[in-house]
Design a protein around this motif. Structure first.
Motif, PDB file in Angstrom:
ATOM      1  N   GLY A 113      -5.405  -9.282  -4.287  1.00  0.00           N
ATOM      2  CA  GLY A 113      -5.527 -10.519  -4.872  1.00  0.00           C
ATOM      3  C   GLY A 113      -3.797 -10.799  -4.767  1.00  0.00           C
ATOM      4  N   HIS A 114      -3.274 -11.099  -5.815  1.00  0.00           N
ATOM      5  CA  HIS A 114      -1.712 -11.315  -5.774  1.00  0.00           C
ATOM      6  C   HIS A 114      -1.047  -9.859  -5.414  1.00  0.00           C
ATOM      7  N   TYR A 115      -1.652  -8.651  -5.721  1.00  0.00           N
ATOM      8  CA  TYR A 115      -1.108  -7.663  -5.297  1.00  0.00           C
ATOM      9  C   TYR A 115      -2.337  -7.008  -4.405  1.00  0.00           C
ATOM     10  N   ILE A 116      -1.887  -6.639  -3.138  1.00  0.00           N
ATOM     11  CA  ILE A 116      -2.880  -5.859  -2.256  1.00  0.00           C
ATOM     12  C   ILE A 116      -2.452  -4.646  -2.059  1.00  0.00           C
ATOM     13  N   ASN A 117      -3.272  -3.769  -2.891  1.00  0.00           N
ATOM     14  CA  ASN A 117      -2.836  -2.226  -2.837  1.00  0.00           C
ATOM     15  C   ASN A 117      -3.385  -1.602  -1.659  1.00  0.00           C
ATOM     16  N   LEU A 118      -2.499  -1.115  -0.459  1.00  0.00           N
ATOM     17  CA  LEU A 118      -2.650  -0.481   0.779  1.00  0.00           C
ATOM     18  C   LEU A 118      -2.308   0.901   0.552  1.00  0.00           C
ATOM     19  N   GLU A 119      -3.251   1.836   1.596  1.00  0.00           N
ATOM     20  CA  GLU A 119      -2.550   3.231   1.875  1.00  0.00           C
ATOM     21  C   GLU A 119      -3.032   3.541   3.530  1.00  0.00           C
ATOM     22  N   ARG A 120      -2.340   4.372   3.834  1.00  0.00           N
ATOM     23  CA  ARG A 120      -2.703   4.778   5.317  1.00  0.00           C
ATOM     24  C   ARG A 120      -2.453   6.290   5.325  1.00  0.00           C
ATOM     25  N   ARG A 121      -3.309   6.932   5.951  1.00  0.00           N
ATOM     26  CA  ARG A 121      -3.173   8.285   5.981  1.00  0.00           C
ATOM     27  C   ARG A 121      -2.555   8.478   7.453  1.00  0.00           C
ATOM     28  N   THR A 122      -1.650   9.410   7.350  1.00  0.00           N
ATOM     29  CA  THR A 122      -0.694   9.926   8.740  1.00  0.00           C
ATOM     30  C   THR A 122      -1.097  11.031   8.972  1.00  0.00           C
ATOM     31  N   ASP A 123      -0.555  11.642  10.079  1.00  0.00           N
ATOM     32  CA  ASP A 123      -0.788  13.055  10.653  1.00  0.00           C
ATOM     33  C   ASP A 123      -0.738  14.189   9.427  1.00  0.00           C
ATOM     34  N   GLY A 124      -1.441  14.906   9.479  1.00  0.00           N
ATOM     35  CA  GLY A 124      -1.638  16.043   8.401  1.00  0.00           C
ATOM     36  C   GLY A 124      -2.284  15.434   7.214  1.00  0.00           C
TER      37      GLY A 124
END
Length: 623
Positions: free
Chosen positions: A198-209
Motif C-alpha cells: 500500500g502506501h508502504y511497500i515492504n520489500l526484501e531481497r536475498r543476496t549471495d550467501g
C-alpha cells in the motif's frame, strides 16, 4: 497529494513555505553524521528537577503577548540521510541532499525501479532503508494509479481510506512481477503471510550467501491511506508523519520538485538530529530512538535497560477507564468581577510537557510485587517519594477537603458531579498522585496526610530508573534547534513523535518486535506529573494575580487576564508555561462568557472566542 493531479481535495490549509534549496554543490560523504545515543544535556533547555511546589512560573509584567519569532532561512538538506534513503519524482531519482542518481534519468518502469533498488544498496538507520515516490505523476508512471472516489461517496473518512488502500494494494500486486523477477519480494509477517502492499511497500531481497537487503518503498500521494495514520477529529486528515499535517499547513509543497527538496531537508534533519529515519508512524519513530538508546546501554552496560512490556497488574475494583487519565474540565460559570478588568483571553501551555516529564521521572520495571495492609504504608514512608507503583487509596469525603471549586477535580477519576461529596472515595492512583495529594492545597495538593489516604494495597515495581532520560536528551536538542532556526515543520514533527510514542505506551497496539514499548503505568505517571504541575501553577496564579482558569486540558489552561499580566514563565526549562493563544476580550466575548451557566455553554463561548472548533480546544499539540 502533490502535483497537478492531486486526487483528494482534503487539504485546505496553506502550506508552510519550503526551505530555499539548490541541487548543486552538495558534497557527498561515505557516512552520515553520527548522533550519540546518550548526548549531554542542553544548557538552554534543561530538564527541571525542582519539586512540584517550585514548578510555578515567576510572574513578569508585560503589556503585549509575546510574538512568534521571525522565521529564518532554513539551510538546504545535508548528506546525513543519503546512505539511507532516496527520493523519486517524475524527473528521476535523487539523494535527499539533491544529487541525481542514474544520471538524472526518469524511473520509467517497475523493472527499472527493481534494478535501482539493488544498485542503490541503501542502509538502515533506526528503520529499514527507504525510497520515497513523490508526486502522483511518479506513481502513475509505475502503474500505481487509483481513483479513490470522494468523501461524498462514503459514510466516513475511515471507509474512504479503507477503500483507497484496497484499490492501491490491487494496483501494486498487478505490477509487482518485475520486482519479483529481480529478486525483490514482499516481506512476511511473523505468521509467514505477505505484508499487504500500500502506501508502504515492504520489500526484501536475498543476496549471495545468507545476506538480506530490505527497503520500504513509500508512496507519498497515498500516505493518507495508511491504516495507522491520524485521521483526526471530525474526519480531518491529521498527522502524516514526516510528510506533515495538511490541516496545519505543514504538508509538502504541491510542486513535486519543491516537495522533493523539502522532504530531503526533513530526512536529513531526522537522521542528523534524531539519529533515525522516520518510522511508518510517529510512535514508531519514537520507539526507534528508544531502541537505539537501549542497544547502546546493553553494549556498554551503563544505564537502565527495559526489554519487556509492563502491563497494568490485575487491580481489585479497577476503574472502568484508565489509571490517571488526561483531564478535560471547564467552569460552568464565571463571576462578573473576574472579567471586570480582563482585556484578553489567553491559553497557557506547558512547554513540551510530556517530553519534560518523561525525561525526569524514574520508572518501574521488572515483575511488580503485590503488597497490602501496613506493609504498604511502611514501604511508602521509607523514602521522600512513594516507590513507583499503583496504589489503592480511600480519600476523605470531597466536601471535607475544602478544595477550590474553580479548579478541576483533585483527581480525574474523582468527579464531584458523579461522586457523593459527603462519602469517602476509593480509587487507584500512581505514586506521583500519592505524593501530590499530600502537598499543601496552596501548592496544588489536597493537604492530606498519608494516614488520611488509607492506602490498603499496592503493586510496586522492584526496580526504578530514568529509562527515558537519554530518549528525552535525543529529542530535546533537536526541538531546541528547530525552535532557534524557525523550523516550524520539524518542531511540530518532533512534538508529534514524542506525544505519539508516549500516547501509544498505554496500549498494547504494538507489533511483536515492539511489544516492550507497551508501558501503561509509565504513561499514567507522565500524564499525572503533567497534570499536577499544571495544578501547582494554577494555584500560584490564584495567589499572585487572583486569577482562576476557565478551562483546562491536562497541560494547557485558559484564563481571562487584565492588562499588564503575563502568565508565561521566562525560563527555558521544559515544562514551564508559555502563552499559546491570545485574543482580545471584546464586549461580545465578555457577554458570552457571562451568559454561560453550564460547562458546555462556557466551552462553546471559549472556542468561539478563539475562532476554532470545539475539538481544537483540547488539541494537545504543545509549544
Amino acid at each position: 497529494m502533490t502535483g497537478e493531479n492531486t486526487q483528494l481535495a482534503l487539504f485546505g490549509a496553506d502550506p508552510i513555505e519550503p526551505a530555499p534549496t539548490t541541487d548543486t554543490g552538495v558534497p557527498t560523504q561515505d557516512e552520515p553524521a553520527s548522533v550519540p545515543s546518550e548526548p549531554a544535556e542542553v544548557p538552554n533547555e534543561p530538564e527541571s528537577t525542582e519539586p512540584a511546589s517550585s514548578l510555578t512560573p515567576t510572574p513578569t509584567e508585560v503589556s503585549e503577548p509575546p510574538s512568534a519569532p521571525e522565521p529564518t532561512r532554513l539551510p538546504p538538506a545535508g548528506t546525513a540521510a543519503d546512505p539511507h534513503a532516496a527520493i523519486i519524482t517524475e524527473e528521476g531519482c535523487f539523494t535527499p541532499s539533491g544529487q541525481p542518481r542514474r544520471a538524472g534519468r526518469p524511473v520509467e518502469s517497475v523493472e527499472i525501479l527493481a534494478k535501482l533498488l539493488t544498485w542503490l544498496s541503501l542502509k538502515p538507520k533506526g528503520a529499514v532503508a527507504q525510497v520515497y515516490i513523490v508526486g502522483v505523476e511518479a506513481c502513475n508512471i509505475l502503474g500505481w494509479e487509483i481513483d479513490p472516489g470522494s468523501e461524498d461517496d462514503f459514510d466516513s473518512m475511515k471507509a474512504l481510506r479503507e477503500h483507497a488502500a484496497a484499490e492501491l494494494a490491487k494496483a501494486i500486486r498487478l505490477t509487482i512481477g518485475p520486482l519479483n523477477d529481480h529478486g525483490w519480494f514482499l516481506r512476511k509477517n511473523k505468521s509467514g503471510k505477505e505484508k499487504e502492499p500500500g502506501h508502504y511497500i515492504n520489500l526484501e531481497r536475498r543476496t549471495d550467501g545468507d545476506g538480506l537487503m530490505m527497503v520500504d518503498v513509500i508512496l507519498e500521494p497515498y500516505s493518507w491511506t495508511y491504516p495507522y495514520r491520524d485521521i483526526g477529529w471530525s474526519g480531518r486528515i491529521g498527522e502524516l508523519g514526516i510528510f506533515g499535517n495538511p490541516t496545519a499547513g505543514t504538508y509538502l509543497p504541491d510542486d513535486a520538485a519543491e516537495a522533493r527538496r523539502e522532504l530531503g531537508r526533513r530526512l536529513h534533519f531526522s537522521v542528523e538530529q534524531l539519529g533515525v529515519l522516520p518510522g511508518p508512524t510517529p510512535a514508531r519513530t519514537g520507539a526507534a530512538i528508544q531502541d537505539q538508546v537501549v542497544r547502546t546501554r546493553t553494549r556498554t552496560g551503563k544505564g537502565v535497560v527495559v526489554t519487556e512490556a509492563g502491563p497494568l497488574p490485575p487491580l481489585n475494583d479497577a476503574p472502568s477507564g484508565e489509571i490517571e487519565p488526561p483531564v478535560v474540565w471547564t467552569r460552568s460559570s464565571v463571576d462578573p468581577a473576574e472579567l471586570e478588568n480582563a482585556v484578553a483571553l489567553v491559553t497557557i501551555d506547558q512547554r513540551a510537557a510530556y517530553l519534560a516529564s518523561a525525561g525526569m521521572l524514574a520508572f518501574g520495571y521488572g515483575k511488580p510485587q503485590y503488597v497490602q495492609g501496613d506493609v504498604v504504608a511502611r514501604m511508602v514512608r521509607k523514602g521522600k517519594n512513594a516507590p513507583f507503583g499503583v496504589y489503592r487509596i480511600t480519600m476523605p469525603a470531597l466536601r471535607s477537603l475544602n478544595l477550590p471549586d474553580t479548579l478541576p477535580p483533585i483527581l480525574p477519576v474523582v468527579d464531584p458531579q458523579r461522586t457523593d461529596p459527603d462519602q469517602p472515595v476509593s480509587t487507584w492512583v500512581t505514586g506521583i498522585s500519592l505524593d501530590k495529594l499530600q502537598a499543601p492545597v496552596s501548592e496544588g495538593g489536597a493537604g492530606l496526610d498519608l494516614d488520611d489516604l488509607e492506602v490498603s494495597e499496592a503493586w510496586m515495581w522492584p526496580n526504578e530508573g530514568k529509562a527515558l532520560e537519554a530518549w528525552k536528551k535525543r529529542l530535546a536538542p533537536a526541538r531546541k534547534l528547530a525552535v532557534e532556526t524557525g523550523d516550524a515543520v520539524m518542531k511540530r514533527y518532533i512534538g508529534v513523535v514524542y506525544k505519539a510514542y508516549i500516547g501509544r505506551m498505554h496500549t498494547d497496539k504494538w507489533d511483536d518486535k515492539f511489544a516492550h514499548h507497551s508501558q501503561p503505568v509509565w504513561w499514567a505517571a507522565i500524564v499525572a506529573h503533567c497534570r499536577w504541575r499544571g495544578r501547582s501553577v494554577a494555584m500560584e496564579n490564584s495567589r499572585t494575580h487572583g486569577l482562576w482558569p476557565l478551562h483546562t486540558a491536562t497541560d494547557s489552561w485558559v484564563y481571562a487576564v487584565p492588562a499588564g499580566v503575563d502568565l508565561a514563565d521566562p525560563s527555558d526549562y521544559l515544562g514551564k508555561m508559555v502563552v499559546e493563544k491570545h485574543v482580545v476580550l471584546t464586549e461580545e466575548i465578555r457577554q458570552q462568557l457571562l451568559a454561560a451557566k453550564t460547562s458546555g455553554s462556557m466551552r462553546a463561548a471559549i472556542t468561539a472566542a478563539f475562532g476554532e472548533s470545539d475539538d481544537d480546544l483540547d488539541d494537545e499539540w504543545e509549544q
